[in-house]
Design a protein around this motif. Structure first.
Motif: not given
Length: 211
Positions: A136-144, A182-184
């Protein structure tokens, strides 16, 4: 020492986690049922759901038929952006979000938990998933909350990778969502209804708020 670099799309990658804003928010909160909140705190029980799951939910505050389908307008034409690989998410909210709003997302919610170290929480999820055979490639942050906004060609080309995952319609803005996505990334294209993980005791950075 953390390994930090800024991408051409103006996101920041630190120790394998892509941040849409860096440094990340100091803490996030999530509404849930008390039983699940206790399991999250004491056992680290986490369920990641694919974006497609939320497209099918009929609850107006949780379901969104456009989930994961980003849209911008350029010169009067809609430009849609989706993802090829499956995206699994765990959704919280900024820590100062109104508690009544959070508890009102689902009639079953009676508890709010606080995660005081978002980066550590994300790392624990990625490592536990890897131990279970997931990549899993993680990317995190606020939703726009700008789905459908007008952009120029240059702005469209400069959108961060997976920006569609962090875009929702304005009608959801009161939720103030902070998303762990998390991108598979395996070539097999593994897809499941959910991923259940047990991170172990997380009480050092997860706590149940008094109600």
């Amino acid at each position: 020492m953390n390994h930090i670099f800024r991408t051409k799309m103006n996101t920041v990658v630190v120790d394998g986690i892509e941040y849409f804003e860096y440094p990340p928010t100091s803490s996030i909160v999530k509404a849930m049922e008390l039983g699940w909140a206790t399991k999250l705190e004491k056992e680290g029980n986490v369920r990641l759901r694919p974006l497609s799951y939320y497209c099918a939910i009929e609850l107006p505050e949780i379901g969104d038929v456009n989930e994961g389908n980003g849209q911008w307008h350029m010169e009067g034409n809609p430009m849609d952006l989706g993802s090829v690989n499956e995206i699994y998410v765990w959704c919280g909210a900024l820590s100062d979000t109104d508690r009544e709003t959070l508890l009102g997302l689902d009639g079953k919610y009676d508890t709010v938990v606080q995660i005081s170290d978002v980066s550590l929480f994300t790392k624990r999820i990625v490592q536990t998933a890897r131990d279970a055979g997931w990549q899993l490639a993680p990317h995190i942050g606020q939703v726009s909350y700008d789905r459908g906004r007008k952009v120029t060609k240059e702005q469209l080309q400069a959108l961060p990778w997976q920006s569609n995952v962090f875009q929702k319609g304005l009608q959801y803005a009161h939720q103030r969502e902070y998303r762990l996505a998390f991108t598979e990334v395996t070539l097999k294209g593994r897809r499941e209804e959910y991923i259940d993980l047990s991170l172990g005791d997380c009480s050092e950075f997860i706590s149940i708020e008094e109600t």
